[in-house]
Design a protein around this motif. Structure first.
Motif, PDB file in Angstrom:
ATOM      1  N   ASP A  31     -19.971  28.103  38.930  1.00 51.74           N
ATOM      2  CA  ASP A  31     -20.477  26.767  38.194  1.00 51.74           C
ATOM      3  C   ASP A  31     -20.816  25.883  39.268  1.00 51.74           C
ATOM      4  O   ASP A  31     -20.062  25.579  40.232  1.00 51.74           O
ATOM      5  N   PRO A  32     -22.111  25.168  39.289  1.00 51.66           N
ATOM      6  CA  PRO A  32     -22.605  24.392  40.496  1.00 51.66           C
ATOM      7  C   PRO A  32     -21.750  22.947  40.502  1.00 51.66           C
ATOM      8  O   PRO A  32     -21.788  22.454  41.622  1.00 51.66           O
ATOM      9  N   SER A  33     -21.215  22.557  39.304  1.00 53.61           N
ATOM     10  CA  SER A  33     -20.336  21.405  39.775  1.00 53.61           C
ATOM     11  C   SER A  33     -19.019  21.393  40.085  1.00 53.61           C
ATOM     12  O   SER A  33     -18.636  20.529  40.600  1.00 53.61           O
ATOM     13  N   LEU A  34     -18.637  23.016  40.052  1.00 47.45           N
ATOM     14  CA  LEU A  34     -17.165  23.194  40.831  1.00 47.45           C
ATOM     15  C   LEU A  34     -16.915  24.069  41.929  1.00 47.45           C
ATOM     16  O   LEU A  34     -15.857  24.043  42.362  1.00 47.45           O
ATOM     17  N   SER A  35     -17.914  24.740  42.129  1.00 44.22           N
ATOM     18  CA  SER A  35     -18.079  25.687  43.142  1.00 44.22           C
ATOM     19  C   SER A  35     -17.645  25.522  44.513  1.00 44.22           C
ATOM     20  O   SER A  35     -17.324  26.072  45.256  1.00 44.22           O
ATOM     21  N   ARG A  36     -18.029  24.136  44.893  1.00 44.26           N
ATOM     22  CA  ARG A  36     -18.026  23.550  46.295  1.00 44.26           C
ATOM     23  C   ARG A  36     -16.791  22.885  46.500  1.00 44.26           C
ATOM     24  O   ARG A  36     -16.388  22.197  47.595  1.00 44.26           O
ATOM     25  N   ALA A  37     -16.045  22.629  45.602  1.00 41.29           N
ATOM     26  CA  ALA A  37     -14.768  21.694  45.473  1.00 41.29           C
ATOM     27  C   ALA A  37     -13.572  22.452  46.534  1.00 41.29           C
ATOM     28  O   ALA A  37     -13.272  23.548  46.190  1.00 41.29           O
ATOM     29  N   LYS A  38     -12.967  21.695  47.221  1.00 43.21           N
ATOM     30  CA  LYS A  38     -11.871  22.238  48.030  1.00 43.21           C
ATOM     31  C   LYS A  38     -10.665  22.025  47.122  1.00 43.21           C
ATOM     32  O   LYS A  38     -10.453  20.956  46.444  1.00 43.21           O
ATOM     33  N   ILE A  39      -9.770  23.063  47.241  1.00 52.11           N
ATOM     34  CA  ILE A  39      -8.394  22.611  46.383  1.00 52.11           C
ATOM     35  C   ILE A  39      -7.236  22.555  47.413  1.00 52.11           C
ATOM     36  O   ILE A  39      -6.920  23.304  48.416  1.00 52.11           O
ATOM     37  N   VAL A  40      -6.473  21.499  46.875  1.00 52.53           N
ATOM     38  CA  VAL A  40      -5.079  21.065  47.414  1.00 52.53           C
ATOM     39  C   VAL A  40      -4.259  21.433  46.586  1.00 52.53           C
ATOM     40  O   VAL A  40      -4.289  21.077  45.320  1.00 52.53           O
ATOM     41  N   TYR A  41      -2.770  22.267  46.876  1.00 49.81           N
ATOM     42  CA  TYR A  41      -1.870  22.329  46.018  1.00 49.81           C
ATOM     43  C   TYR A  41      -0.529  21.773  46.653  1.00 49.81           C
ATOM     44  O   TYR A  41      -0.324  22.111  47.713  1.00 49.81           O
TER      45      TYR A  41
END
Length: 207
Positions: free
Chosen positions: A98-108
Motif C-alpha cells: 500500500d503506497p500510504s503505508l509501505s514506507r513507514a518505519k515501525i517501532v515496538y
C-alpha cells in the motif's frame, strides 16, 4: 466500514476529538462487540476474554484501515504493548504494497504486560485468512502466549524500545539475536530527548 474476521462482519466506527490547548486531533476506533466492556482484557473477576485474539486483530486492522481512509502517509508507526503486537506483521505483509503505508518505519515498545492464558489457537488460522503465510507466522504457529506474540512484533519491527525496567529474559535475548535498533529502558527525566534521538536514528540513518 466493516472488517471481516473469521468470516464475520464487524463494523468499524471512527471517532475524533480535539485537544484544543495542544492543537491536536485524536482519533479513536470503536466496535460494540469488542470494546463496549468495562475491562480492557479481562472481565470484573479477572477472567481474560476468550476473544482477545480477534479483538487484537480488529484493533490493528482498524487502525491501519483508518490511516488509509484518512489518506495519511506516516513516516513512523509506534506500537505500545501486546494489544498492538500484530501491527508490524500486518504492516509488512498485508499492507506492504500500500503506497500510504509501505514506507513507514515501525517501532515496538516492549512492556512487562503479560496475559496469563495463551490467546486462541485459531488466531493463526484467522490471520492466514487475512493473507498471511505459514512462514510469516512461524513464531506463533505452536504457541500464542505473550512471549511468542512479542517476538513476532519484534521480528517485523525496525526498532525496539524497552518500556519497563525489566522484561522477559527470553524476549530480551530475542531482541539481541534479531540485532534491531534498540533502546533500553529510559528514566522519565530523559524520556522525551532519548525517544526523539531514537526516532532520528531510525528515520535518518547515517550512511
Amino acid at each position: 466500514m466493516n472488517l471481516i474476521i473469521n468470516d464475520t462482519d464487524h463494523p468499524l466506527i471512527i471517532k475524533v476529538a480535539s485537544i484544543q490547548s495542544a492543537r491536536m486531533q485524536v482519533y479513536f476506533i470503536d466496535n460494540e462487540d469488542f470494546f463496549s466492556r468495562r475491562g480492557i482484557v479481562t472481565d470484573d473477576d479477572g477472567t481474560e476474554f476468550t476473544d482477545n485474539d480477534e479483538r487484537a486483530i480488529f484493533y490493528v486492522r482498524g487502525v491501519l484501515e483508518t490511516v488509509k481512509k484518512l489518506r495519511w502517509m506516516p513516516d513512523l508507526v509506534h506500537c505500545h504493548g501486546w494489544l498492538s503486537a500484530l501491527t508490524p506483521v500486518y504492516l509488512r505483509r498485508k499492507y506492504g504494497d500500500d503506497p500510504s503505508l509501505s514506507r513507514a518505519k515501525i517501532v515496538y515498545t516492549v512492556y512487562d504486560d503479560p496475559f496469563v492464558n495463551s490467546l486462541s489457537k485459531d488466531m493463526f488460522i484467522k490471520m492466514r485468512q487475512d493473507g498471511m503465510s505459514d512462514r510469516d507466522l512461524t513464531l506463533i504457529k505452536t504457541s500464542t502466549n505473550h512471549e511468542a506474540l512479542t517476538c513476532l512484533a519484534i521480528k517485523y519491527a525496525d526498532g525496539v524500545i524497552q518500556g519497563n525496567p525489566t522484561i522477559n529474559p527470553n524476549v530480551a535475548a530475542f531482541i539481541e539475536k534479531e540485532n534491531k535498533l534498540f533502546m533500553p529502558y529510559q528514566d522519565e527525566n530523559v524520556y522525551m530527548d532519548t525517544h526523539n534521538e531514537f526516532y532520528d536514528k531510525l528515520l535518518y540513518p547515517k550512511k
